[in-house]
Design an enzyme around this catalytic site. Structure first.
Site, mmCIF file in Angstrom:
data_model
loop_
_atom_site.group_PDB
_atom_site.id
_atom_site.type_symbol
_atom_site.label_atom_id
_atom_site.label_comp_id
_atom_site.label_asym_id
_atom_site.label_seq_id
_atom_site.Cartn_x
_atom_site.Cartn_y
_atom_site.Cartn_z
ATOM 1 N N GLY A 1 -103.500 -79.833 -96.973
ATOM 2 C CA GLY A 1 -103.908 -78.780 -97.607
ATOM 3 C C GLY A 1 -103.600 -78.727 -99.028
ATOM 4 C CD GLU B 1 -94.683 -85.289 -98.806
ATOM 5 O OE1 GLU B 1 -93.550 -85.046 -98.397
ATOM 6 O OE2 GLU B 1 -95.702 -84.609 -98.816
ATOM 7 C CG HIS C 1 -96.183 -74.736 -98.078
ATOM 8 N ND1 HIS C 1 -95.654 -74.509 -96.626
ATOM 9 C CD2 HIS C 1 -96.028 -76.064 -98.198
ATOM 10 C CE1 HIS C 1 -95.134 -75.717 -96.120
ATOM 11 N NE2 HIS C 1 -95.400 -76.711 -97.188
ATOM 12 C CD GLU C 2 -98.024 -77.396 -101.063
ATOM 13 O OE1 GLU C 2 -97.091 -78.071 -101.524
ATOM 14 O OE2 GLU C 2 -98.544 -77.443 -100.006
ATOM 15 C CG ASN D 1 -98.167 -83.746 -106.654
ATOM 16 O OD1 ASN D 1 -97.701 -84.785 -106.016
ATOM 17 N ND2 ASN D 1 -99.474 -83.277 -106.771
#
Length: 859
Positions: A266, A128, A300-301, A270
């Site tokens: 952080g 990204e 968050h991920e 993926n």
């Protein structure tokens, strides 16, 4: 020439022309231990709506060996400017590209790292925004989704992880082959490959018949510190919460989390293979705030697996929605999950996220949440406090506006309707309108399409009996900074007003009034006739996004009794208000120090404590009158030593105060204490002087000239790890000598050999607030070099240098003048201009705050 840039119009044209079916990607990483380049072979199948048309595919590589389109070999001269020209398309196409791609040390593309502990090589990808093209040829834009099939050749005995489950390797000898199954339809930027002798710990998330394999990986040198059980616990908490709220099962076949070295962000979402910075594997004691931050990142991920990966933005102008949703989701999951260790996550959100948003929203580069993203250079500098923190704050307000049940009902419909596709903001707002019955067009216009931050102030008068005679909330829309896009506006707010009284030293809420605020003045008749409380707190419970001011009497009480609030959130709101007033020059730096010294002894939230520590140091270094600054720093250092000695042995507060003292120690006695803690001749009961704290102590001793190269080398010998090498580089750059500064500058600006993390460490050591005289000659050098840095380095590396080496510590008119002269003559690219203008704004703000502090000394 486009270089590595891509415009939105180019992407739209390409998306109208193409539908991409699948990629088959073969990567030969058998050369990884030697570095240099690796062989990348891509076969992509796609259709074209207009046969005979031309387009291009993206690739950043040292060389291309073969380009074959529909069986016809094309001239490799068609590879130019990071693009491969594709003329004469058929209705159905197959393209084969063989290239030599480069390993990197910048954290972009395929990053290569050698662990000094075991000498082994570790790889991971970071794609990204537009860096998959550094590893394989692809149509690098989020709306051209496809299925990806990876085949990887790598040294035998390695772990190789991608988006699909890891297959058994094939072959014998020095290299083996891993053939991964195809992914679902995903965007190129969330594909991933992690390879090396990583070690893994495994578990599974089970819910009825659902079973999702879970893996956690790190380097062997960190395995002893990996608290996998705690990480799995947070992960499963997120699975439970998100699957219930989204009513959509986790969409990928497995979920791996990989702690990788020298990671720029952080973490990265993926699909099914999240990469995280391996500083989250804690080598030394950290405070609970660090564990909370790690948990927030994990959640968050995980939220991105649905919002971003399953359903993806069409173009990067909706990046904010991708990141804001995940930021909101991490906080609400922590606040509401029965298994959460941090139910006060909204306090952390107010203390950290909103503070970041408020700062960003007052810069000349502020922009509407729905930013206009014209090209890739725009988006690369837009991972900012507007995109993450302001957007999440506004989403929180939207949830309050439509109701949480309706919000998640709309989100569920959105996922079902757009699974595996691409969307725009209107698709989500439409789903929320259907679920809530509310028209969100006006809300969107007010909050998403305008820039800047409103200020809310209480205006009250009292009668002779001390009763409130009138009470109103005043709303201001300060003019946007010069150069900012848009115009300042007044917005509708839903807020609560908290009334607090002092009782035995505690500030207790006695009443709460919730109301809508709109326009420049909103009367609050409910408060008329009441006795004036000790503290009136606007935006109590942090419902809206606005800067809040305290009236004079409330501020006086808060200054003396801030630690007396019985709940964490109002304390955090008052801390944030006081800090914002300091940054705006409405509260003198010396008065903020007084408030901090009064409130910190009773502040229980360790995250707030650590934030205030950082803010006090910044206030003294940048916002204090230079004539008084040393006195203020001395007062802060003395208070830090007293608090360290008084703290509960072994507590988080003790560690936080040790680090605060190490950042400001200045007297011989204080420096003797740091040196004694380092060599063992001094002790603070309960304080573990472990690896990371040792480097913190040594950093200050090096910066003050109390530690030399021999002591730095000796500490590195004790900790000859990647982290140790970074700390040693920082310590060397921090030394207060002409030679140390020259060497640090040359290693960063005149050479490109440093890795991303070592470069960041050198920059951090170079910039020492106590060394302004040594740093002064580098202002001119900065402006002479910065444009060349931008044009010759990768985005991540150049941004470190542009932001990190700006002469921000030279708070004087000459710095502004030099910046303005450079901006007028250098003709910088828009993204470069933005970074320099933001840095300039920090100096301009500091000058105004210094004037305010100087005026306070004359009262």
């Amino acid at each position: 020439m486009p270089g590595t840039n891509l415009t939105r119009e180019e992407a739209r044209t390409r998306a109208d022309l193409l539908h991409v079916d699948a990629y088959d990607i073969e990567l030969d990483l058998s050369s990884a231990r030697e570095g240099g380049t690796f062989r990348s072979t891509t076969v992509v199948r796609f259709t074209a709506t207009t046969p005979g048309a031309a387009t291009f595919i993206d690739l950043v590589a040292p060389s291309v060996e073969e380009i074959v389109l529909n069986g016809e070999r094309l001239d490799t001269a068609g590879f130019a400017d990071s693009r491969i020209a594709l003329p004469g398309l058929a209705a159905e196409n197959e393209l084969r590209v063989v290239a030599n791609c480069a390993y990197t040390n910048t954290g972009e593309g395929l990053h290569r790292f050698v662990d000094p502990v075991d000498g082994e090589t570790y790889l991971y990808t970071q794609f990204e925004v537009p860096d998959a093209r550094r590893v394989f040829a692809n149509f690098e834009q989020p709306d051209l989704k496809a299925a990806f099939t990876f085949t990887v050749t790598a040294p035998a005995g390695w772990s190789v992880i991608s988006n699909s489950p890891t297959p058994e390797p094939e072959g014998e000898g020095d290299a083996q082959v891993w053939r991964f199954a195809p992914t679902g339809r995903i965007s190129s930027y969330i594909t991933a490959l992690i390879a090396g002798p990583y070690v893994g710990v495994f578990d599974a998330y089970e819910n009825g018949e659902q079973k999702v394999p879970l893996g956690i990986y790190c380097r062997p040198s960190l395995r002893e510190f990996l608290d996998a059980e705690a990480i799995f616990e947070v992960t499963k908490q997120g699975f439970d919460y998100f699957q219930e709220k989204f009513d959509f099962p986790y969409p990928f076949p497995k979920y791996d989390q990989l702690f990788v070295p020298e990671f720029n962000a952080g973490a990265m979402e993926n699909a099914g293979a999240v990469t995280l910075r391996d500083q989250y594997v804690f080598r030394s004691k950290v405070t609970d705030a660090a564990y909370e931050a790690r948990a927030a990142t994990i959640l968050h991920e995980l939220a991105h697996m649905w919002f971003g990966n399953l359903v993806t933005m069409e173009w990067w102008n909706d990046l904010w929605l991708n990141e804001s949703f995940a930021t909101y989701a991490e906080a609400v999951c922590q606040a509401e999950s029965p298994a959460s260790r941090w139910p006060n996550s909204w306090t952390t959100f107010a203390n950290q996220m909103k503070t970041w948003a408020y700062r960003q929203d007052q810069l000349p580069s502020t922009h509407p949440i729905m930013a206009e993203i014209n090209d890739l250079e725009d988006v690369q500098v837009n991972f900012d406090g507007i995109t993450y923190a302001k957007g999440a704050s506004v989403l929180k307000q939207l949830v309050a506006y439509v109701g949480q049940d309706a919000f998640f009902e709309g989100v569920r419909a959105y996922f079902k309707r757009h699974a595996w596709g691409n969307t725009r903001l209107g698709d989500l707002l439409g789903a929320l309108e259907e679920a809530s019955g509310r028209d969100l067009k006006a809300w969107s216009a007010a909050w998403l399409e305008t820039a800047g931050i409103n200020v809310l102030r209480p205006a009250l008068t009292l009668n002779t009996d001390g009763e409130i005679e009138s009470f109103a909330v005043l709303q201001e829309a300060p003019a946007l900074p010069a150069g900012a896009k848009g115009e300042a506006v007044l917005r509708p707010h839903r807020i609560a007003i908290g009334l607090y009284e002092l009782a035995d030293g505690a500030l207790v809420r006695t009443d709460r009034i919730e109301l809508d605020v709109d326009g420049p003045r909103t009367e609050v008749p409910q408060l008329v006739g009441r006795h004036r409380p000790a503290v009136v707190l606007l935006n109590d419970d942090d419902l809206s996004y606005a800067k809040v001011r305290l009236d004079e009497d409330s501020l006086a009480v808060v200054t003396e009794h801030l630690g007396g609030f019985t709940d964490a959130l109002p304390r955090a709101l008052c801390w944030a208000s006081a800090w914002d007033m300091t940054r705006d020059g409405e509260l003198a730096a010396r008065d903020y120090l007084t408030l901090a010294l009064s409130g910190l002894p009773r502040e229980s939230d360790i995250g707030v404590v650590q934030s205030v520590h950082r803010q006090v140091k910044l206030a003294l270094d940048a916002y204090a009158d230079p004539a008084w600054r040393e006195a203020g720093l001395a007062r802060w250092a003395e208070a830090a030593e007293e608090a360290l000695r008084a703290a509960e042995p072994g507590s988080d507060h003790q560690l936080a105060w040790a680090r605060a003292l190490a950042g400001v120690a200045r007297t011989e006695g204080q420096l003797d204490l740091l040196a004694g803690l380092l060599d063992g001749t001094a002790q603070i009961p309960g304080l573990a002087v472990d690896t990371e704290l040792r480097w913190t102590l040594l950093g200050r001793l090096a910066a003050t000239g109390r530690a030399d190269e021999a002591e730095i080398s000796a500490e590195l010998e004790r900790d000859n790890t990647a982290a140790g090498q970074e700390h040693a580089a920082s310590c060397r750059a921090a030394r207060p000598t002409i030679e140390a500064k020259a060497a640090a500058w040359a290693s960063v600006v005149e050479s490109d050999e440093l890795t991303n993390y070592v470069q960041a460490a050198v920059i951090g050591g170079f910039q020492q607030a106590d060394q302004r005289a040594l740093l002064a000659p580098y202002a001119e050098k900065y402006f002479a070099a910065v444009k060349g840095v931008w044009e010759s380095r990768s985005h991540e590396i150049s941004q470190q240098i542009i932001v990190g080496l700006y002469p921000a510590l030279l708070v004087e008119q000459a710095t502004l003048d030099a910046t303005d002269a450079w901006l007028a003559s250098a003709e910088p690219a828009p993204a470069l201009r933005r970074q320099v203008v933001e840095a300039r704004a920090g100096v301009e703000r500091a000058l105004k705050a210094q004037d305010a502090d100087r005026a306070a000394s004359e009262r």
